[in-house]
Design a protein around this motif. Sequence first.
Motif, PDB file in Angstrom:
ATOM      1  N   ASP A 162      -8.230  -4.990   0.766  1.00 32.79           N
ATOM      2  CA  ASP A 162      -7.145  -5.936   1.077  1.00 32.79           C
ATOM      3  C   ASP A 162      -6.416  -6.389  -0.183  1.00 32.79           C
ATOM      4  O   ASP A 162      -5.271  -6.832  -0.115  1.00 32.79           O
ATOM      5  CB  ASP A 162      -7.728  -7.188   1.763  1.00 32.79           C
ATOM      6  N   ASP A 163      -7.116  -6.321  -1.314  1.00 30.37           N
ATOM      7  CA  ASP A 163      -6.511  -6.845  -2.545  1.00 30.37           C
ATOM      8  C   ASP A 163      -5.850  -5.756  -3.396  1.00 30.37           C
ATOM      9  O   ASP A 163      -5.608  -5.940  -4.583  1.00 30.37           O
ATOM     10  CB  ASP A 163      -7.573  -7.607  -3.371  1.00 30.37           C
ATOM     11  N   VAL A 164      -5.596  -4.595  -2.778  1.00 33.53           N
ATOM     12  CA  VAL A 164      -4.914  -3.517  -3.502  1.00 33.53           C
ATOM     13  C   VAL A 164      -3.669  -3.104  -2.727  1.00 33.53           C
ATOM     14  O   VAL A 164      -3.728  -2.874  -1.513  1.00 33.53           O
ATOM     15  CB  VAL A 164      -5.850  -2.297  -3.698  1.00 33.53           C
ATOM     16  N   GLU A 165      -2.569  -3.026  -3.457  1.00 33.77           N
ATOM     17  CA  GLU A 165      -1.299  -2.664  -2.814  1.00 33.77           C
ATOM     18  C   GLU A 165      -0.704  -1.448  -3.529  1.00 33.77           C
ATOM     19  O   GLU A 165      -0.707  -1.379  -4.761  1.00 33.77           O
ATOM     20  CB  GLU A 165      -0.335  -3.854  -2.932  1.00 33.77           C
ATOM     21  N   LEU A 166      -0.208  -0.512  -2.741  1.00 34.55           N
ATOM     22  CA  LEU A 166       0.460   0.660  -3.312  1.00 34.55           C
ATOM     23  C   LEU A 166       1.962   0.499  -3.179  1.00 34.55           C
ATOM     24  O   LEU A 166       2.470   0.220  -2.081  1.00 34.55           O
ATOM     25  CB  LEU A 166       0.022   1.929  -2.565  1.00 34.55           C
ATOM     26  N   VAL A 167       2.667   0.657  -4.281  1.00 30.76           N
ATOM     27  CA  VAL A 167       4.136   0.609  -4.236  1.00 30.76           C
ATOM     28  C   VAL A 167       4.640   2.019  -4.496  1.00 30.76           C
ATOM     29  O   VAL A 167       4.365   2.603  -5.561  1.00 30.76           O
ATOM     30  CB  VAL A 167       4.681  -0.369  -5.297  1.00 30.76           C
ATOM     31  N   ASN A 168       5.333   2.569  -3.535  1.00 36.26           N
ATOM     32  CA  ASN A 168       5.871   3.922  -3.653  1.00 36.26           C
ATOM     33  C   ASN A 168       7.237   3.845  -4.336  1.00 36.26           C
ATOM     34  O   ASN A 168       8.226   3.432  -3.721  1.00 36.26           O
ATOM     35  CB  ASN A 168       5.977   4.535  -2.248  1.00 36.26           C
ATOM     36  N   LEU A 169       7.257   4.244  -5.601  1.00 33.39           N
ATOM     37  CA  LEU A 169       8.500   4.094  -6.383  1.00 33.39           C
ATOM     38  C   LEU A 169       9.586   5.066  -5.950  1.00 33.39           C
ATOM     39  O   LEU A 169      10.743   4.913  -6.330  1.00 33.39           O
ATOM     40  CB  LEU A 169       8.210   4.259  -7.880  1.00 33.39           C
ATOM     41  N   ARG A 170       9.211   6.078  -5.179  1.00 34.04           N
ATOM     42  CA  ARG A 170      10.259   6.980  -4.654  1.00 34.04           C
ATOM     43  C   ARG A 170      11.082   6.235  -3.603  1.00 34.04           C
ATOM     44  O   ARG A 170      12.266   6.508  -3.432  1.00 34.04           O
ATOM     45  CB  ARG A 170       9.635   8.215  -4.007  1.00 34.04           C
TER      46      ARG A 170
END
Length: 535
Positions: free
Chosen positions: A344-352
């Motif tokens: 829950d404390d990890v977020e992925l940001v897709n820079l594409r």
Amino acid sequence: QPDASVRTVDALVVGAGFAGLYALHVLRGQGLDVHVVDGASDVGGTWFWNRYPGARCDIESIYYSYSFDADLAREWQWSEKYAGQPEILAYLQHVADRYDLRRDISFDTWVREARYDEGDDRWRVTTQDGAVVSARWLVLAVGLLSSTNLPDIPGRDDFAGPVLHTGRWPHEPVDLSGRRVGVIGTGSSGIQAIPRIAEQAEHLTVFQRTANFSLPALNGAPDPDGVRRLIEDHAAVRDQVRRSSYGILLEPPTRGALEVAEEERLATYEERWREGTLTGILQAYNDLVRNQEANDTAADFVRSKIAEMVDDPQVAEDLMPRGYAYGTKRPCLDTGYFQTYNRDDVELVNLRRTPIERITERGVRTSAGEHELDVLVFATGYDAMTGPLLGIDPIGREGQRLGERWAEGPSSYLGIAVAGFPNMFTITGPGSPSALSNAVVSIEQHVEWLARLLAHATETGLTVIEADCVAEKEWTQHVQNVGDATLYPQTDSWYMGANIPGKPRVFLPYIGGVGHYRALCEALADDGYSGFATA
Ligand code: NA7
């Protein structure tokens, strides 16, 4: 009258990592007066600087270690199949002590200038403290992944908290507990660090530009059979490794992926997935790095595994590498990487989808808004292979700088020597197989080959050894031709220099195989070093 303030040696070695330490040991052993300089405060090279959480090798440690002394191999027991950075550094410190290397090394000593003096055919090297060394031979053992890449993202210097690069991690432990951490980059370093940072941090945001292929490392104790064979049959095992394609023990594949039925192929990939090695899947078939359709079968398999491991389908989709062939960016080995995104404390940001607009005082702003952070980690890699050499930017004949000579891309004879730069030798230079191999095996080969060349120079009284322009051109073309027969040049990777804005796009490593390269270099030596002009 010799200038007393100038230190005169036979060979100056720049770098005290795996390559520089071995060069010192071997060249000193054959009677040369050798000195080593390194900007770090101790030995270790890559393993001195890369102290980020989770840093470890991904070639089995029993092979990712020196082979030149069977006693050393017997004495040193690795605690893991893939040793962590502290253990590898301890090993290199042990090597430095065991062979009494430190007495000939100056630490905290960066090279400011290296200039070839055509008057006396010697290199004049000035270090940062102003000291000057005059050396007949200049051995650049500066590593292939030592020049860090800190991308010029707008606002980079505005961030108020600590900014760290994986390749220059602080020596005092960094306490990430209770901190909101951002990691930019998902190459090998990011993939190793992210699960460990997630365990410590209050919240982790990963900024991913390109999703990466990674296999589980399944780290544990070293393979007992491998350890036993290495002790009982040291010479034969090492010889097998040295003659192999990648500097590791590997049964070369004999069939193509498209020659077998899908069911059999999937069973093979499944078995290889559970092997826990870098090459397991990539070396399952002989056409995976040459044929896109064959490669797709392996890439699809890894993507299906990612789908199984990641709970959120959108996150899983974002983590699936697409648009380039599996293996053409350096593949990774991980411990719980994909599963980390189920936290829950990890977020992925897709820079594409949502590119970074700028770094701010408080964090990273993408097109979707600001991510507030306390610590920002760049896992953004290196100016590979050429970067460390151009960082020194030696000055050769007629005052020409290496940077000028390589303006259109690097050109080198065997990855070891450059025309116009006599008496200068690059260990693991562009055009050598090092980057596509167990680097330690390549390093030992380069150093031993160079040692033989310099012994030949001593015996015959040579004072100048220089790569011939034509031989260099032919080798550089050969490296490209061999590369062009693979899928590698189609991918934006550090192998192609594509990760550094403005860097010429050239396939940097030689992919003809470590064993083949070794045989070729030996044949050239037997032939009186053809391709070199000597005096
Ligand atoms: P790598 O493999 O070069 O990975 C660097 C990562 O950083 C990769 O995911 C890059 O994305 C990313 N990157 C680089 N610049 C940017 C910018 N400007 N914005 C966002 N993301 C960026 O370096 P590593 O340190 O992980 O590994 C180097 C080698 O060490 C490795 O191959 C092993 O041989 C050991 P990209 O893929 O370029 O889109």
